[in-house]
Design a protein around this motif. Structure first.
Motif, PDB file in Angstrom:
ATOM      1  N   ILE A 116      96.413  44.808  -6.718  1.00  0.00           N
ATOM      2  CA  ILE A 116      96.358  43.440  -7.231  1.00  0.00           C
ATOM      3  C   ILE A 116      95.446  43.385  -8.459  1.00  0.00           C
ATOM      4  O   ILE A 116      94.346  43.935  -8.457  1.00  0.00           O
ATOM      5  CB  ILE A 116      95.834  42.470  -6.160  1.00  0.00           C
ATOM      6  CG1 ILE A 116      96.587  42.673  -4.841  1.00  0.00           C
ATOM      7  CG2 ILE A 116      95.949  41.031  -6.639  1.00  0.00           C
ATOM      8  CD1 ILE A 116      98.069  42.480  -4.902  1.00  0.00           C
ATOM      9  N   ASP A 117      95.918  42.718  -9.507  1.00  0.00           N
ATOM     10  CA  ASP A 117      95.139  42.619 -10.740  1.00  0.00           C
ATOM     11  C   ASP A 117      94.288  41.357 -10.687  1.00  0.00           C
ATOM     12  O   ASP A 117      94.708  40.278 -11.102  1.00  0.00           O
ATOM     13  CB  ASP A 117      96.080  42.579 -11.945  1.00  0.00           C
ATOM     14  CG  ASP A 117      95.353  42.873 -13.250  1.00  0.00           C
ATOM     15  OD1 ASP A 117      94.177  43.289 -13.192  1.00  0.00           O
ATOM     16  OD2 ASP A 117      95.951  42.695 -14.322  1.00  0.00           O
ATOM     17  N   GLY A 118      93.098  41.489 -10.119  1.00  0.00           N
ATOM     18  CA  GLY A 118      92.215  40.333  -9.959  1.00  0.00           C
ATOM     19  C   GLY A 118      90.765  40.764 -10.013  1.00  0.00           C
ATOM     20  O   GLY A 118      90.388  41.628 -10.803  1.00  0.00           O
ATOM     21  N   LEU A 119      89.971  40.170  -9.140  1.00  0.00           N
ATOM     22  CA  LEU A 119      88.538  40.445  -9.099  1.00  0.00           C
ATOM     23  C   LEU A 119      88.178  40.984  -7.722  1.00  0.00           C
ATOM     24  O   LEU A 119      88.427  40.336  -6.711  1.00  0.00           O
ATOM     25  CB  LEU A 119      87.757  39.148  -9.366  1.00  0.00           C
ATOM     26  CG  LEU A 119      86.226  39.263  -9.390  1.00  0.00           C
ATOM     27  CD1 LEU A 119      85.769  39.988 -10.650  1.00  0.00           C
ATOM     28  CD2 LEU A 119      85.590  37.871  -9.331  1.00  0.00           C
ATOM     29  N   ALA A 120      87.595  42.199  -7.688  1.00  0.00           N
ATOM     30  CA  ALA A 120      87.199  42.802  -6.410  1.00  0.00           C
ATOM     31  C   ALA A 120      86.018  42.042  -5.820  1.00  0.00           C
ATOM     32  O   ALA A 120      85.032  41.771  -6.505  1.00  0.00           O
ATOM     33  CB  ALA A 120      86.834  44.266  -6.612  1.00  0.00           C
ATOM     34  N   ILE A 121      86.141  41.705  -4.539  1.00  0.00           N
ATOM     35  CA  ILE A 121      85.074  40.931  -3.886  1.00  0.00           C
ATOM     36  C   ILE A 121      84.816  41.475  -2.474  1.00  0.00           C
ATOM     37  O   ILE A 121      85.631  42.210  -1.914  1.00  0.00           O
ATOM     38  CB  ILE A 121      85.418  39.426  -3.814  1.00  0.00           C
ATOM     39  CG1 ILE A 121      86.770  39.192  -3.115  1.00  0.00           C
ATOM     40  CG2 ILE A 121      85.446  38.801  -5.176  1.00  0.00           C
ATOM     41  CD1 ILE A 121      86.713  39.028  -1.663  1.00  0.00           C
ATOM     42  N   SER A 122      83.664  41.116  -1.921  1.00  0.00           N
ATOM     43  CA  SER A 122      83.360  41.450  -0.530  1.00  0.00           C
ATOM     44  C   SER A 122      83.007  40.171   0.217  1.00  0.00           C
ATOM     45  O   SER A 122      82.406  39.254  -0.353  1.00  0.00           O
ATOM     46  CB  SER A 122      82.206  42.458  -0.444  1.00  0.00           C
ATOM     47  OG  SER A 122      80.963  41.803  -0.435  1.00  0.00           O
ATOM     48  N   LEU A 123      83.415  40.119   1.496  1.00  0.00           N
ATOM     49  CA  LEU A 123      83.131  38.971   2.364  1.00  0.00           C
ATOM     50  C   LEU A 123      82.343  39.470   3.567  1.00  0.00           C
ATOM     51  O   LEU A 123      82.776  40.413   4.229  1.00  0.00           O
ATOM     52  CB  LEU A 123      84.428  38.315   2.852  1.00  0.00           C
ATOM     53  CG  LEU A 123      85.481  37.937   1.814  1.00  0.00           C
ATOM     54  CD1 LEU A 123      86.731  37.415   2.508  1.00  0.00           C
ATOM     55  CD2 LEU A 123      84.926  36.888   0.851  1.00  0.00           C
ATOM     56  N   THR A 124      81.226  38.849   3.857  1.00  0.00           N
ATOM     57  CA  THR A 124      80.403  39.255   4.994  1.00  0.00           C
ATOM     58  C   THR A 124      80.424  38.171   6.076  1.00  0.00           C
ATOM     59  O   THR A 124      80.195  36.994   5.785  1.00  0.00           O
ATOM     60  CB  THR A 124      78.951  39.522   4.556  1.00  0.00           C
ATOM     61  OG1 THR A 124      78.946  40.556   3.571  1.00  0.00           O
ATOM     62  CG2 THR A 124      78.101  39.965   5.740  1.00  0.00           C
ATOM     63  N   TYR A 125      80.698  38.626   7.313  1.00  0.00           N
ATOM     64  CA  TYR A 125      80.718  37.734   8.480  1.00  0.00           C
ATOM     65  C   TYR A 125      79.667  38.219   9.473  1.00  0.00           C
ATOM     66  O   TYR A 125      79.547  39.427   9.717  1.00  0.00           O
ATOM     67  CB  TYR A 125      82.091  37.740   9.154  1.00  0.00           C
ATOM     68  CG  TYR A 125      83.172  37.084   8.317  1.00  0.00           C
ATOM     69  CD1 TYR A 125      83.600  35.794   8.600  1.00  0.00           C
ATOM     70  CD2 TYR A 125      83.742  37.752   7.237  1.00  0.00           C
ATOM     71  CE1 TYR A 125      84.581  35.176   7.837  1.00  0.00           C
ATOM     72  CE2 TYR A 125      84.714  37.147   6.459  1.00  0.00           C
ATOM     73  CZ  TYR A 125      85.132  35.860   6.767  1.00  0.00           C
ATOM     74  OH  TYR A 125      86.095  35.263   5.998  1.00  0.00           O
ATOM     75  N   GLU A 126      78.918  37.276  10.002  1.00  0.00           N
ATOM     76  CA  GLU A 126      77.935  37.600  11.032  1.00  0.00           C
ATOM     77  C   GLU A 126      78.219  36.742  12.254  1.00  0.00           C
ATOM     78  O   GLU A 126      78.228  35.508  12.164  1.00  0.00           O
ATOM     79  CB  GLU A 126      76.515  37.374  10.511  1.00  0.00           C
ATOM     80  CG  GLU A 126      76.115  38.387   9.443  1.00  0.00           C
ATOM     81  CD  GLU A 126      74.721  38.158   8.901  1.00  0.00           C
ATOM     82  OE1 GLU A 126      74.078  37.166   9.329  1.00  0.00           O
ATOM     83  OE2 GLU A 126      74.277  38.946   8.040  1.00  0.00           O
ATOM     84  N   ASN A 127      78.473  37.428  13.370  1.00  0.00           N
ATOM     85  CA  ASN A 127      78.818  36.730  14.617  1.00  0.00           C
ATOM     86  C   ASN A 127      79.928  35.696  14.405  1.00  0.00           C
ATOM     87  O   ASN A 127      79.871  34.573  14.893  1.00  0.00           O
ATOM     88  CB  ASN A 127      77.585  36.073  15.229  1.00  0.00           C
ATOM     89  CG  ASN A 127      76.582  37.120  15.695  1.00  0.00           C
ATOM     90  OD1 ASN A 127      76.967  38.157  16.246  1.00  0.00           O
ATOM     91  ND2 ASN A 127      75.306  36.870  15.450  1.00  0.00           N
ATOM     92  N   GLY A 128      80.917  36.112  13.625  1.00  0.00           N
ATOM     93  CA  GLY A 128      82.108  35.294  13.434  1.00  0.00           C
ATOM     94  C   GLY A 128      82.038  34.277  12.319  1.00  0.00           C
ATOM     95  O   GLY A 128      83.028  33.601  12.039  1.00  0.00           O
ATOM     96  N   LYS A 129      80.895  34.129  11.642  1.00  0.00           N
ATOM     97  CA  LYS A 129      80.760  33.124  10.585  1.00  0.00           C
ATOM     98  C   LYS A 129      80.715  33.790   9.204  1.00  0.00           C
ATOM     99  O   LYS A 129      80.035  34.808   9.012  1.00  0.00           O
ATOM    100  CB  LYS A 129      79.477  32.301  10.775  1.00  0.00           C
ATOM    101  CG  LYS A 129      79.381  31.580  12.122  1.00  0.00           C
ATOM    102  CD  LYS A 129      80.440  30.503  12.270  1.00  0.00           C
ATOM    103  CE  LYS A 129      80.276  29.751  13.576  1.00  0.00           C
ATOM    104  NZ  LYS A 129      81.367  28.764  13.778  1.00  0.00           N
TER     105      LYS A 129
END
Length: 667
Positions: A116-129
């Protein structure tokens, strides 16, 4: 209502609305009408207003909130976000497969995914949030863009997974959103984005999340940085698990047993990528087995177990013959490259915008140069570079004029603008462009008054202002070239009919800076009459949804001008309608066959223009969209319907011809 009951009700509503959102934005399979979702959301907002202490982070009301940031905080990635090494041909892919198998004939299974030609990102979840979202940055340190990522509806704010989970993906702007954004920017005299990737990156780096929310971004998740307690053994399983948890993964991934299957996948998508609704710039190939990934390890910059096949950039070489200047209706001077015709990405290109003087200087573009061009995002012709080695010495440096080429007034560069601008309100080029805009299809829609006819009338000094159009006489028109009895009759009838247009068409036609067709309709629906809008204050205007500070300033300034007051008085004396006569927000016909339906128009219409059909459907409670999906209820097909018709047939969507639409309208 007591607090305990409110807490239980809020919890139930949040869970239900998040499920509905998942079905709509991730699965593309909505299970309830939009009206029902909106009613539940209103109920939740009311409860949260009464009990603000009960608002939870995963509430759908928290998608856009908070004040604009002063700056983005830095985020340290616990596991580096590495880039991928590249493959450019089949041999590169075969060499990668050989390295992955340790130089032996040991079988290695691969997973292929669209890049995908976009912006690489990371998502962090802690205890489901969902607690943090960040850009890749330099791989070790990124920027915290949590508030902007929350505006992407396909990102879940909570998941059913304990512990810490950091997943990775690509935020992107679909083609439909990109084209709509650029159209709006051009209407507001702002420079359009060159491609969807730049648009996505720019949107997610807005300090005000409300701006990001309007850009309609999306996301695909594909990888993991950290996942406590995960017992998954392959990348394919991981993708399935992410999907199960509610994350949006790209459905086009494929497991391949051999490198030959990988090459087949690459070949297929090299050909098919124009048919996607989003931009891809290659194929990512990964070793499927996670143990094998660990054994292969990493270099300092990239994993050894993955590679990115890059599509060859379709470029062309051509000659720059000249640079033309055009004056827009707000006075902006835009240079355009005039090229030797060259075919690229399926069409012949003879012109490419050069945007402004700074770009010409930065790329050292000279008349007579040999240029490399491409279509940025496969959409907009763009100059890539100058082949200076092909210069003969006869090339000429281009100098932007200091005076307007149309009226001779001094050109100025306003504060914080890169464009030169003519600020003479009587500049003939601006006046003529303003008239062309006024009669255009999305404005007053006067048939027979195309660009050439307007130019002819202007040059013959028959029209100077918009009001002059309504004073045209048959005898003076008949004296003009290519103006016969029938065409003059039709033209005068069309001009007369335009007097009855609803207010929003006149507002858009006036060419108020920053006010596009959508904003004009919003204003017309809100204020109902031109008089009320003329008297509106800045505070009145910004209180209207979708009307921001720049728009409000522009409207107040516009109506404060004496010449504008004179023009509007003139138009009133000529009996132009100054009231909104379209459907009110609450007056859609609930009994109409279109009420609550999503409709797509395709092919050439004979009885209606595309805009007429759209307005009729919307006036009867329907929503008209540009692409066919599972959410489409009706496809109305004209002549040469094409791929949308084929897709609608595959999805079992109700397909009408134009006669069926006409019958419903007449009834």
């Amino acid at each position: 209502m007591d607090k305990q009951k409110a807490e239980n009700q809020i919890k139930a509503l949040v869970e239900l609305l998040n499920q509905y959102g998942y079905e709509y934005y991730v699965l593309d399979q909505p299970s309830v009408p939009d009206a029902e979702y909106d009613e539940l959301l209103r109920e939740l907002r009311q409860l949260e207003k009464e009990f603000p202490e009960l608002i939870t982070d995963d509430s759908p009301t928290q998608r856009v909130g908070g004040k604009p940031l002063d700056a983005f905080k830095k985020v340290q990635h616990n596991v580096p976000m590495l880039s991928l090494s590249n493959a450019f041909n089949e041999q590169d892919l075969r060499d990668f497969a050989k390295r992955a198998s340790g130089g032996t004939e040991e079988a290695v299974t691969f997973v292929c995914e669209l890049k995908i030609d976009g912006l690489a990102i990371s998502l962090t979840y802690e205890n489901g949030k969902f607690v943090r979202g960040a850009t890749r940055g330099d791989g070790n340190t990124g920027e915290d863009i949590t508030t902007n990522l929350k505006t992407i509806r396909s990102i879940p704010l909570s998941i059913k997974e304990r512990g810490t989970l950091e997943i990775r993906g690509e935020a992107f702007m679909p083609h439909k959103s990109f084209l709509a954004l650029n159209e709006a920017r051009e209407e507001q005299e702002e420079e359009p984005f060159a491609n969807p990737r730049n648009a996505a990156a720019g949107s997610l780096r807005q300090l005000d999340p409300k701006i990001a929310a309007k850009r309609n971004l999306d996301i695909f998740l594909y990888g993991v940085g950290e996942w406590e307690g995960s017992a998954i053994s392959s990348h394919g399983e991981r993708l399935e698990k992410l999907k199960e948890l509610g994350f949006k993964t790209n459905p086009e991934w494929k497991k391949c047993s051999t490198i030959e299957e990988v090459i087949e996948y690459v070949t297929y998508w090299t050909k098919e990528r124009p048919n996607l609704s989003y931009e891809i710039d290659g194929i990512v190939v990964k070793v499927d087995n996670l143990e094998q990934q660990e054994e292969l390890g990493y270099t300092a910059r990239s994993p050894r177990w993955a590679i990115a096949y890059k599509f060859p950039a379709e470029e062309a070489i051509t000659k720059l013959r000249d640079i033309e200047l055009s004056i827009g209706r707000t006075g902006v001077v835009t240079p355009t490259a005039i090229l030797d015709p060259v075919k690229i990405a399926g069409s012949t290109v003879q012109r490419a915008t050069l945007h402004n003087e700074d770009l010409i200087r930065e790329q050292d573009i000279r008349i007579g140069d040999t240029l490399v061009i491409k279509k940025a995002g496969d959409i907009i012709p763009k100059v890539v570079r100058t082949l200076t080695e092909k210069r003969t010495g006869e090339e000429k440096e281009f100098q932007m004029p200091t005076d307007c080429p149309a009226c001779g007034s001094e050109l100025v560069r306003l504060e914080e603008e890169v464009a030169l601008r003519c600020i003479n309100p009587n500049c003939p080029a601006q006046l003529m462009e303003g008239l062309i805009h006024y009669v255009s299809r999305n404005a007053m829609n006067i048939d027979g008054l195309g660009e050439k006819v307007v130019m002819q009338l202007f040059q013959e000094k028959l029209i100077h202002t918009m009001a002059d159009l309504y004073r045209l006489e048959r005898e003076e028109l008949l004296r003009l070239e290519r103006m016969g009895e029938k065409s003059v009759t039709n033209l005068l009838e069309s001009i007369e009919a335009s007097k009855e247009n609803s207010l929003e068409r006149l507002l858009f036609g006036l060419g108020i800076r920053f006010i596009g067709a959508k904003a004009a309709k919003t204003l017309a629906m809100e204020f109902k009459t031109m008089d009320a809008l003329q008297q509106a204050t800045f505070d009145d205007l910004i209180a209207v949804d979708e009307i921001g500070d720049k728009m409000a300033d522009s409207i107040v300034q516009y109506f404060s001008e004496d010449k504008v007051t004179e023009l509007l008085d003139d138009l009133r004396s000529l009996n132009l309608n100054m009231e909104y006569n379209g459907p009110r927000k609450s007056e859609a016909d609930n009994d109409s066959i279109f009420a609550g339906k999503t409709v797509v128009l395709t092919g050439k219409m004979e009885e209606f223009t595309r805009n007429e059909a759209k307005e009729l459907i919307e006036s009867m409670g329907g929503a008209v969209t540009g692409s066919v999906s599972k959410k489409t209820d009706i496809l109305i097909a004209g002549i040469d319907a094409g791929s949308k018709y084929d897709k609608a047939q595959k999805l079992g969507i109700d397909i009408w011809n134009e006669q069926q639409l006409k019958t419903v309208v007449e009834e």
